[in-house]
Every structure is written in structure tokens, then in C-alpha cells.
Design an enzyme around this catalytic site. Structure first.
Site, PDB file in Angstrom:
ATOM      1  N   SER A  75       2.323  -1.772  36.716  1.00  0.00           N
ATOM      2  CA  SER A  75       1.538  -2.953  36.358  1.00  0.00           C
ATOM      3  C   SER A  75       0.699  -3.478  37.511  1.00  0.00           C
ATOM      4  O   SER A  75      -0.219  -4.271  37.301  1.00  0.00           O
ATOM      5  CB  SER A  75       2.483  -4.062  35.876  1.00  0.00           C
ATOM      6  OG  SER A  75       3.408  -4.415  36.894  1.00  0.00           O
ATOM      7  N   THR A 127      10.217  -0.643  33.056  1.00  0.00           N
ATOM      8  CA  THR A 127       9.048   0.173  32.705  1.00  0.00           C
ATOM      9  C   THR A 127       7.783  -0.264  33.413  1.00  0.00           C
ATOM     10  O   THR A 127       6.895   0.551  33.663  1.00  0.00           O
ATOM     11  CB  THR A 127       8.818   0.145  31.187  1.00  0.00           C
ATOM     12  OG1 THR A 127       8.656  -1.205  30.752  1.00  0.00           O
ATOM     13  CG2 THR A 127       9.982   0.769  30.445  1.00  0.00           C
ATOM     14  N   CYS A 128       7.656  -1.550  33.704  1.00  0.00           N
ATOM     15  CA  CYS A 128       6.440  -2.017  34.375  1.00  0.00           C
ATOM     16  C   CYS A 128       6.355  -1.517  35.813  1.00  0.00           C
ATOM     17  O   CYS A 128       5.291  -1.547  36.423  1.00  0.00           O
ATOM     18  CB  CYS A 128       6.374  -3.534  34.360  1.00  0.00           C
ATOM     19  SG  CYS A 128       6.232  -4.230  32.701  1.00  0.00           S
ATOM     20  N   PHE A 129       7.503  -1.082  36.346  1.00  0.00           N
ATOM     21  CA  PHE A 129       7.532  -0.627  37.733  1.00  0.00           C
ATOM     22  C   PHE A 129       7.983   0.826  37.855  1.00  0.00           C
ATOM     23  O   PHE A 129       8.278   1.300  38.956  1.00  0.00           O
ATOM     24  CB  PHE A 129       8.464  -1.533  38.557  1.00  0.00           C
ATOM     25  CG  PHE A 129       8.076  -2.981  38.495  1.00  0.00           C
ATOM     26  CD1 PHE A 129       7.013  -3.456  39.242  1.00  0.00           C
ATOM     27  CD2 PHE A 129       8.757  -3.855  37.670  1.00  0.00           C
ATOM     28  CE1 PHE A 129       6.643  -4.793  39.173  1.00  0.00           C
ATOM     29  CE2 PHE A 129       8.401  -5.195  37.590  1.00  0.00           C
ATOM     30  CZ  PHE A 129       7.334  -5.663  38.344  1.00  0.00           C
TER      31      PHE A 129
END
Length: 451
Positions: A395, A417-419
Site C-alpha cells: 500500500s 495483505t497491505c504489507f
């Protein structure tokens, strides 16, 4: 192109293209579609075999079953056989490569549902070539890229990377957006029907919505990271004594026209409290993920259903639907391992038992299982091309695959999931690691997490 076939060059006056034509082609020996296997078991039998099949074998059997069902025609093979299979009819379209989206849309807008079930023959204006399948595959590839052209305002990048896409809730700036979404759905359905790949990679939410699967606030992670963080904050903190000024309503800005929408009846007067905050989060996430793009999704599904009955797709999950539409990626385990970062005490060294066992598992898994793991951690099985795993993005920009140690071996692995982070407990054995990783991927695979 065979030696005994003459090349075809289509040249047209500037600004015009001929209308699509359905014609009988006696020279074509067979339908361009791959013939489905005759011995494919029923979908009930396939589901009964799922515990005894590998992920790859199960997916391939379901894919072959779908091809067989589609070959029966819209009525499931109960009516008269499709003339396309007996008279070898062709749906012939002509497009300009530099205007492939507009030309393809204009070609398809006048076609009937029956026309769409004929094998496709594509010609690019000014280019030499007889379409024996290769030109059609090229057309699908070029068109798949063009639907994401920002000038159409139909899609935006995922919140977590720049190679998966989500539907733009503000696509209404394009007055033709719903017609275009219907067209895109038709093309996706046509590609599935033709057995061709449509190299378009959407967020997991898009595939879930196509399948009409429930969405949760965790799905917000791929749409709006900051908004998702705010929802997590509400759930993780006690609200007693806080005056957040929140009610069960949301303010919308529709191109300057402001409106307050109630998330439930009487929502404008209902204050968010510690007792009802989970209901508020679920309703607010549902509004953002569903209602704000409902018209676009309905148009997309309407187009797809012109060619493929959505009921047939219900036997696939969102991961398998991504593979059906865009193809299964080739995931290089060595490249993956080379471009992984370790945190909180893990390292890729012989004395780090869990990491050694993890990569031994990945190296023995087939492509389908590797794709499942990658989807679990990053939200998609798409690997950037040509950079590979070193080009993974999160992100906040470039973000390689991370494995983070936690000491609590009683918990399941989790994914940020963003990382691009796998939160991996320090399990005592390879067998325990394998069992818990499989459980996490298949039983909690839709649960996005943030730090």
C-alpha cells in the site's frame, strides 16, 4: 498461417469499420474452441473427490467440467444443437489496434446472445494475418490492457498495488460507463466460453462480487487502506466515554450533491456505541463495498450472463475464478525465496527450522498451491512482470514478501495483505506448519489483516 492459405489484409477508410458478420466458413476444419474432454465427471462427483485430489487436479477437473457445460449451449444441450457446431459459423469482427476498445465495443453492441456463441475471427485493420486462433488471443490480450485505460474512468488501481484493479465508484463521470461495464462483462464471458485467457487482474473483491459471495469489512483492505484501518481501530478499542459523533449513516458526495444515507432504518438518530460498533462496521463496509458500485457490478454481471450462466461459476471460489479468467501464473519458488525479507527473529539459514520447512513445502507444491499461498498473503496471485518478486508492491510502494515470526505457536498463520506479510508462528514441526498453513489458507483465506 498455412502455406496453402492466402494472407488477409483488411484496409478501411479512416473513421469507419465494417459491421460484424456471422458467416459459414467451409474451409475451417473444426471449431476454434478446445473440445472438452468426453469423460469429465459430474460436478457432484468432482466435489466428492475434493479431499482426495490436489488443488491443481481439482481445479483442472472443474475447468474441464465448465468447458463441457458451455459446449452444450445456453439451454444445457436440451434443445436443438447449436448451428455453430455443425455449420462452423464464424463471428467475424474488424478492429483497429490503436482504437481496439472503441471498435470492439461498437462491434459487439449489435450482436445477439446467439451470435456470441459462434467461434470468433478477428482482423486488425492493415495487418496481415488469417485468424486460426492466434489473432483472437492477441485481441483478447490487447483489449484486456485497454479496459484499464484511465481515460475511460472504469477502473482504478487496487489500494495495495498497481497491477490489480478495482471498479471505480466514480465511473459515472463517463456517461457510457454502464454500457461499457456490460461490454466488459460480455468479453469476459466470451473469453471463458472460447477457452481463451483475458489477461486482466482484478482485486479479490471483484471476483467475490461476480460470484455473489458475501463480503466483509476485511475486503476493504484492497479498496481503501486508511478507511480499513479506521474500521479496525473502532473494533479494537473500547468506545465507552468517547464521543466520536458517529451514527448509523454516511455522507456521500455525488459530484457536488451531498446526501446523508442511513445504513439502517432510523440510522441518523442511532449513535455508534461499544455494544453496536460491530454492526456499524459491517453495515458501513457493506455500503462501501456493495452499494457504492452496485450499478457497475450489475452491468458487468449482465454482460457476462449473455454468454455464461453465472450459476455455472458458483462451483468455483474467487481464487479459481481469477485463474479461469486471467490464467494461472507461473510462480518461481527460487525467485520468491531470493526476494523475501525476514523479521522478528526469522532468517533464511540452516538453523532456522521453520523457515527451512516453509520453503521445502513451497518447493514441493504445484503452481496452484503456490498461487493459493501468494493470494492469501498479498491478495492476488499476480506477480509483476518482468520484475518478478522483487517488484512486489504494497500500500505504500515497493514492498517485498515478508515473513514475520510470532512465538505463539497455538495460533494460525495470518496475513497482512497491505504489507505483503505472512505472520508465521514458530511451530515445533514441519507437519504442524503444513497443517496450520493449509487451514489458514483455505478456512481464513478471505480474512485480510493489518498490523
Amino acid at each position: 498461417m498455412n502455406d496453402n492459405q492466402s494472407p488477409i489484409v483488411v484496409n478501411i477508410p479512416s473513421g469507419t469499420i465494417p459491421a460484424p458478420v456471422v458467416r459459414i466458413d467451409a474451409s475451417r476444419a473444426q471449431d476454434a474452441r478446445v473440445a472438452p474432454a468426453a469423460d469429465v465427471p459430474s460436478i457432484k462427483s468432482i466435489h466428492e473427490l475434493k479431499d482426495r485430489l490436489s488443488i491443481g487436479s481439482l481445479f483442472k477437473m472443474k475447468r474441464d467440467w465448465l468447458a463441457r457445460e458451455l459446449s452444450k449451449g445456453k439451454d444445457g444441450g436440451k434443445g436443438e444443437p447449436s448451428p455453430a457446431r455443425h455449420e462452423r459459423r464464424l463471428l467475424q469482427i474488424v478492429v483497429r489496434r490503436d482504437q481496439v476498445f472503441q471498435d470492439s465495443y461498437l462491434q459487439f453492441v449489435s450482436l445477439s446472445d446467439d451470435d456470441l456463441r459462434n467461434p470468433l475471427s478477428v482482423h486488425f485493420v492493415g495487418e496481415v494475418g488469417r485468424d486460426d486462433g492466434g489473432v483472437t488471443r492477441d485481441w483478447y490480450s490487447v483489449l484486456a490492457k485497454e479496459i484499464f485505460n484511465p481515460q475511460y474512468a472504469l477502473f482504478t488501481h487496487s489500494a495495495v498495488d498497481d497491477y490489480t484493479f478495482q471498479i471505480n465508484p466514480n465511473s459515472g463521470v463517463n456517461q457510457d460507463h454502464l454500457d461499457f461495464f456490460r461490454f466488459i462483462g460480455t468479453i469476459v464471458g466470451k473469453a471463458l466460453y472460447d477457452g481463451c485467457l483475458f489477461d486482466a487482474h482484478f482485486t479479490r473483491l471483484v471476483y467475490k462480487r461476480i460470484l455473489e459471495k458475501p463480503v466483509t469489512y476485511h475486503d476493504m483492505a484492497s479498496v481503501d487502506v486508511q478507511f480499513y484501518k479506521s474500521l479496525c481501530w473502532l473494533l479494537e478499542n473500547k468506545l465507552e466515554g468517547m464521543d466520536l459523533g458517529l451514527t448509523f449513516s454516511v455522507d456521500t458526495d455525488n459530484f457536488g450533491a451531498y446526501e446523508e444515507i442511513e445504513l439502517k432504518k432510523g440510522g441518523k438518530e442511532l449513535v455508534v456505541t461499544e455494544q453496536n460498533k460491530r454492526e456499524y462496521v459491517d453495515l458501513l463496509a457493506s455500503w462501501r463495498l456493495r452499494e457504492s458500485v452496485e450499478m457497475q457490478f450489475q452491468a458487468l454481471r449482465a454482460g457476462l450472463s449473455r454468454v455464461v450462466d453465472p450459476v455455472l461459476l458458483q462451483h468455483f471460489d474467487e481464487a479459481e475464478l481469477e485463474w479461469l479468467i486471467g490464467g494461472l501464473p507461473t510462480i518461481d519458488a527460487a525467485d520468491w525465496r531470493k526476494n523475501t525479507v525476514y523479521k522478528a527473529g526469522y532468517s533464511d539459514s540452516p538453523d532456522c527450522r521453520v523457515i527451512r520447512s516453509f520453503w521445502e513445502l513451497v518447493e514441493t507444491w504445484d503452481q496452484e498451491m503456490r498461487a493459493r499461498l501468494l493470494q492469501f498473503v498479498t491478495g492476488t496471485s499476480k506477480v509483476p512482470y518482468p520484475e518478478g518478486f522483487k517488484g512486489l508492491r504494497g500500500s505504500e510502494g515497493l514492498r517485498m514478501f515478508h515473513i514475520v515470526r510470532v512465538s505463539d505457536f497455538t495460533r494460525l498463520p495470518q496475513a497482512h495483505t497491505c504489507f505483503n506479510e505472512l505472520i508465521l508462528p514458530d511451530y515445533d514441526s514441519k507437519e504442524e506448519l503444513h497443517k496450520n498453513l493449509i487451514t489458514a489458507i483455505f478456512e481464513t483465506g478471505n480474512q485480510f489483516q493489518l498490523r
